[in-house]
Design a protein around this motif. Structure first.
Motif, PDB file in Angstrom:
ATOM      1  N   MET A  32      36.455  30.589  38.035  1.00 49.76           N
ATOM      2  CA  MET A  32      36.610  31.059  36.641  1.00 49.76           C
ATOM      3  C   MET A  32      37.525  32.158  36.399  1.00 49.76           C
ATOM      4  O   MET A  32      38.514  32.173  35.541  1.00 49.76           O
ATOM      5  CB  MET A  32      35.308  31.409  36.120  1.00 49.76           C
ATOM      6  CG  MET A  32      35.225  30.990  34.545  1.00 49.76           C
ATOM      7  SD  MET A  32      33.192  31.652  34.413  1.00 49.76           S
ATOM      8  CE  MET A  32      33.595  32.777  33.019  1.00 49.76           C
ATOM      9  N   GLY A  33      37.268  33.115  37.194  1.00 51.46           N
ATOM     10  CA  GLY A  33      38.092  34.280  37.180  1.00 51.46           C
ATOM     11  C   GLY A  33      39.412  34.065  37.671  1.00 51.46           C
ATOM     12  O   GLY A  33      40.381  34.695  37.142  1.00 51.46           O
ATOM     13  N   THR A  84      34.672  38.630  25.177  1.00 51.66           N
ATOM     14  CA  THR A  84      34.126  37.175  26.033  1.00 51.66           C
ATOM     15  C   THR A  84      33.960  37.467  27.622  1.00 51.66           C
ATOM     16  O   THR A  84      32.980  37.212  28.149  1.00 51.66           O
ATOM     17  CB  THR A  84      35.231  36.213  26.094  1.00 51.66           C
ATOM     18  OG1 THR A  84      36.014  36.128  24.513  1.00 51.66           O
ATOM     19  CG2 THR A  84      34.856  34.894  26.600  1.00 51.66           C
ATOM     20  N   VAL A  85      34.897  38.420  28.250  1.00 47.63           N
ATOM     21  CA  VAL A  85      34.514  38.609  29.574  1.00 47.63           C
ATOM     22  C   VAL A  85      33.277  39.449  29.844  1.00 47.63           C
ATOM     23  O   VAL A  85      32.460  39.168  30.826  1.00 47.63           O
ATOM     24  CB  VAL A  85      35.826  39.420  30.252  1.00 47.63           C
ATOM     25  CG1 VAL A  85      35.285  39.991  31.576  1.00 47.63           C
ATOM     26  CG2 VAL A  85      37.115  38.218  30.435  1.00 47.63           C
ATOM     27  N   VAL A  86      32.858  40.380  29.032  1.00 45.61           N
ATOM     28  CA  VAL A  86      32.083  41.547  29.249  1.00 45.61           C
ATOM     29  C   VAL A  86      30.590  40.486  28.864  1.00 45.61           C
ATOM     30  O   VAL A  86      29.690  40.667  29.624  1.00 45.61           O
ATOM     31  CB  VAL A  86      32.092  42.736  28.230  1.00 45.61           C
ATOM     32  CG1 VAL A  86      30.778  43.177  28.097  1.00 45.61           C
ATOM     33  CG2 VAL A  86      33.017  43.591  28.589  1.00 45.61           C
ATOM     34  N   ALA A 144      44.955  33.869  33.569  1.00 41.63           N
ATOM     35  CA  ALA A 144      46.016  33.279  32.996  1.00 41.63           C
ATOM     36  C   ALA A 144      46.039  34.012  31.424  1.00 41.63           C
ATOM     37  O   ALA A 144      47.202  33.923  30.972  1.00 41.63           O
ATOM     38  CB  ALA A 144      46.083  31.705  33.071  1.00 41.63           C
ATOM     39  N   VAL A 145      44.819  34.189  30.860  1.00 44.86           N
ATOM     40  CA  VAL A 145      44.950  34.540  29.435  1.00 44.86           C
ATOM     41  C   VAL A 145      45.442  35.688  29.122  1.00 44.86           C
ATOM     42  O   VAL A 145      46.596  35.686  28.475  1.00 44.86           O
ATOM     43  CB  VAL A 145      43.391  34.265  28.910  1.00 44.86           C
ATOM     44  CG1 VAL A 145      43.178  34.588  27.670  1.00 44.86           C
ATOM     45  CG2 VAL A 145      42.833  32.921  29.199  1.00 44.86           C
ATOM     46  N   PRO A 146      44.894  36.869  29.724  1.00 50.90           N
ATOM     47  CA  PRO A 146      45.660  37.882  29.414  1.00 50.90           C
ATOM     48  C   PRO A 146      47.109  37.949  29.736  1.00 50.90           C
ATOM     49  O   PRO A 146      48.030  38.494  28.809  1.00 50.90           O
ATOM     50  CB  PRO A 146      45.298  39.329  30.267  1.00 50.90           C
ATOM     51  CG  PRO A 146      44.397  38.773  31.226  1.00 50.90           C
ATOM     52  CD  PRO A 146      44.041  36.958  30.697  1.00 50.90           C
ATOM     53  N   LEU A 193      40.710  31.548  48.656  1.00 47.06           N
ATOM     54  CA  LEU A 193      41.935  30.955  47.985  1.00 47.06           C
ATOM     55  C   LEU A 193      42.085  31.646  46.614  1.00 47.06           C
ATOM     56  O   LEU A 193      43.019  31.723  46.014  1.00 47.06           O
ATOM     57  CB  LEU A 193      41.582  29.383  47.634  1.00 47.06           C
ATOM     58  CG  LEU A 193      42.854  28.674  46.776  1.00 47.06           C
ATOM     59  CD1 LEU A 193      43.908  28.470  48.123  1.00 47.06           C
ATOM     60  CD2 LEU A 193      42.268  27.447  46.194  1.00 47.06           C
ATOM     61  N   THR A 194      40.861  32.082  45.922  1.00 47.73           N
ATOM     62  CA  THR A 194      40.783  32.731  44.655  1.00 47.73           C
ATOM     63  C   THR A 194      41.196  34.145  44.797  1.00 47.73           C
ATOM     64  O   THR A 194      41.302  34.770  43.638  1.00 47.73           O
ATOM     65  CB  THR A 194      39.657  32.612  43.839  1.00 47.73           C
ATOM     66  OG1 THR A 194      38.685  33.162  44.686  1.00 47.73           O
ATOM     67  CG2 THR A 194      39.186  31.315  43.711  1.00 47.73           C
TER      68      THR A 194
END
Lengths: 298, 298, 298, 298
Positions: free
Chosen positions: B228-229, B165-167, B234-236, A203-204
């Protein structure tokens, strides 16, 4: 004098100077150098922990990595002690976000004497790198992080509704796939938890491929799940876009950023008279005309 | 006469004509033909480099590919010399974006005589294809590229906050997965760097499947990382959407595109009187009524 | 007295009190405790069904899981009976969304006596967890769910157009891949349905890797499909973003949420005088000043 | 009488009636039944082509599938002939979008007599399913498709800039990966084209996993490519969102949909007096008050 600051109000003068170097970025000539050195040290120590886990490197350079690990831990321990010594309220620093991270960053190495293997927990040091925002033009980044945080906070109800829907969907879809695929000999859908994990992977749109449907029915249902996941990603994106647009617009219209949401909080103070209460985008002190800087409320 | 142009101001007349053919698209009847031929040659030469790396083709057509490679390099060398000869300031062209690319595009073949294997570096020629924007309706595309670039530039602080944040997240999540999965015999999580690589593969929803969790705990944590990923993308997207909407709106309201951000810069000049200083969306010269074209500041 | 409520109008008093405990969250002191206990029980029972499917656990704890399964089913059966007993109209509850789910949640265990294997169908219980919205601040979440639902409903025509286009594309692209790849010995593209499944996996950027192109032509077409899928995801995202922005804006401007779209419907009633007809964002009764709460139309 | 219609102006009356049944959805009582039957037949014939490619099914039901295939082809041939017979201008229908598709849908079966294997080309029939928009509430869907098409058309320059950038990036990144990974024995990066294919698989977050980096340097570069792809997806999404928002807003403000972009064009005509020139959202004829319907310009 800013009441929100944890700068020592009394005691020997070196405490105040130490505070300026360690905690603030612009007040003392040595502060920026300290920050840059600190971040490089953190990155180096994270690298050591990572390399230590690579078997071939760990075997050939065991002694070096071991020594470096203890050197970094010693440095961080001294730094932690210095931070504790220089603040007015020990308790307030120790319980702050960075206070806890600073402590957690040194414990694993000491713990590894008793409990071999726990040295890898030292990877938590990477969180200390978030101090990098202090070295960069702080206000700018904190302002942006705050805006992102506000947009997230404003859309939390919608995101929770979305997540509960997604979790319910993967549990049911994973179970249906289990019913379809598990009777096939040599199936990869060995249990419902494994099938739910597969449903999340599908799904992701991650799609590891460690578990894949073998029956035509399973592939058909899998296709539906994929199309669903492909389309559903629009929902969180739409939610965040809308709220972010709203947050950016408000900020542009009002010109007055609201309270911090993401970070533990920071304050604008004058580097000259140390007065507080300036706007977040202020560049000069409204009282003495000195340069306004931001300090973290540690 | 545009001062920004690198057209030769003196010397034999052929230099000016050569400049018009090589550097400008609309001034000389042969200019467009030259550009189209150039791009086709570049594409063909890139194809030769690519095919040369395919073992079966390289073995059966070794001689042909070798000859073609040198023919293309010779052509590009002549072209580079012609560009150098036709410009007023050699230095300015040689240090421009395309000047450097043009040089880098011919070096690898010569280098391969001394250093076998370096001929593949010639793939950098593909960057020369970006000249295609000159052949297409340039202003239109540059305007759009500029708008995209402006939107990116405006959101750079937010994107840096997001990336840090991602790194940080993948380093910590990868390390936790290493602690969970590495004790399993035959695990694919052989080191922290490999586990962090896996975390990047998972969080970005790429999901190669070369490394996959084998324990139920690992699969559970992996599911959380995937969700989460899936949500974080959605953020960028939100960031870019908001800034792009802003950039488009400003452009529509003002009607005056601002300074270039993405490309090395270009200029509107009249193809008749060669006067500069026209608006980016001007179609006719405000001085002589001739057609206004855009030229790259090479 | 709200006419929309299914609360028993006559009969013994315990029926009304039972209704308040089971169906409403704020009217009775025991209602919230009941809801929390119910959700924990549902989660536990879902966990038992999941664990029962894991072979190693099922073998070692067979007896325990079997007993727990029947205990949960007994509890849910009693609960179902209590719900039926406490409502005014048996029929209306039995045919409501949650009424059907409540029944489907207990059938599989009884069915498994006759039809071994059907006990896994009990996983449908996870849908009962959606009642969690009642325990949380209901109105808030329902309002958000409703807004998301409205945005989805408003863009349904566009989404259907998009889906039909995507399905047509994957059928054609999958078939072309079959024509390209199937002549290769040992190909994974064994049939058109399998190839269409691969096209879905690729276009949605899932990428399991269980089927991958082996020819250069196939890899080239696959690259085009991937780029197409990478770009096309922008379409549903754009659709939902635009409608969501519109829905949020309308809600902010009017302040009056419109009719429910997503959920089965709910109503604002006063916890004091039980009067209905309050606005969805009302917090106090406009008639008696008591606290306004929301109840599901079960 | 609509001049845009291809309805026969003269000749026997059955031609006009045949045209109404085959080409229009609301004018003749049999028209809707014809459309529904047609779409079901198309879907069935597509299914037969698909099943024919599944080896196990093709072997056991060879005769049945063969007969069905010829029956469907015969039906479609008759239908094509009827369409040709009923239109005023044969040429205009034969060269229209659906006219070409209708012909291409019957050729493969006849061709398969001479060229075995070409029967799979009949899968192109799935494109005929797009006629489904005529059966559904046509105007509504065409309006939405048109709006999506307009948004796409308005952002085409930006999308081309984005695509050229992406293609340039994957060629260079794939080649760098080839230089890094190909010296490893047993590498999966066997050539530059294969490595570029891998770069597309990675950047678009598809991630098949058929080719994966084995070196730490390769995994590091792969991580950068993935993060790049994860972030870059924001660009097309932002582009489409912005244009779609613009298109929706214009449509809402003006209330007058503009010219068709996506489909081959359609027209609003009165089902009573057959007059044309009505607005796209008109429901009643402005001349005779009859119901206004939309017809495709076939």
């Amino acid at each position: 004098m800013t009441p929100a600051s944890n700068r020592a109000q009394n005691g020997p003068e070196w405490r105040g100077r130490l505070f300026d170097i360690i905690f603030e970025t612009d007040l003392h000539p040595g502060a920026r150098a300290f920050d840059v050195a600190l971040i490089l040290t953190i990155l180096a120590s994270v690298l050591v922990v990572m390399l230590d886990s690579v078997e071939t490197i760990a075997e050939s350079h065991h002694r070096l990595l071991y020594v470096l690990e203890w050197v970094f831990t010693a440095l961080f321990t001294i730094e932690y002690a210095a931070r504790l010594a220089s603040v007015q309220s020990k308790r307030r620093y120790a319980l702050s976000f960075f206070g806890i991270i600073d402590l957690l960053a040194i414990i694993p190495t000491y713990l590894s004497v008793l409990l071999p293997g726990s040295e890898y927990l030292a990877i938590i040091r990477v969180l200390r790198v978030l101090r990098v925002f202090r070295v960069l033009k702080l206000v700018r980044y904190l302002g942006e992080a705050r805006m992102l945080g506000r947009a997230m906070a404003a859309s939390r109800y919608r995101i929770i509704v979305f997540l509960i829907t997604v979790v319910t969907a993967v549990v049911i879809l994973g179970s249906i796939m289990y019913l379809i695929e598990s009777p096939i000999p040599g199936t990869q859908f060995t249990s419902i938890p494994a099938s739910v994990y597969w449903a999340v992977v599908t799904l992701t749109t991650v799609g590891f491929g460690d578990i894949t449907p073998a029956t035509t029915t399973g592939q058909f249902l899998a296709s539906l799940i994929m199309l669903m996941g492909y389309g559903m990603i629009a929902v969180p994106t739409g939610i965040v876009s809308v709220e972010l647009a709203h947050a950016v617009q408000s900020a542009r219209e009002s010109g007055v950023p609201t309270q911090s949401v993401l970070m533990g909080g920071e304050k604008m103070i004058c580097s000259g008279c140390r007065s507080a209460g300036h706007d977040d985008d202020a560049r000069f002190c409204k009282k003495c005309g000195g340069t306004v800087i931001s300090v973290l409320l540690e």
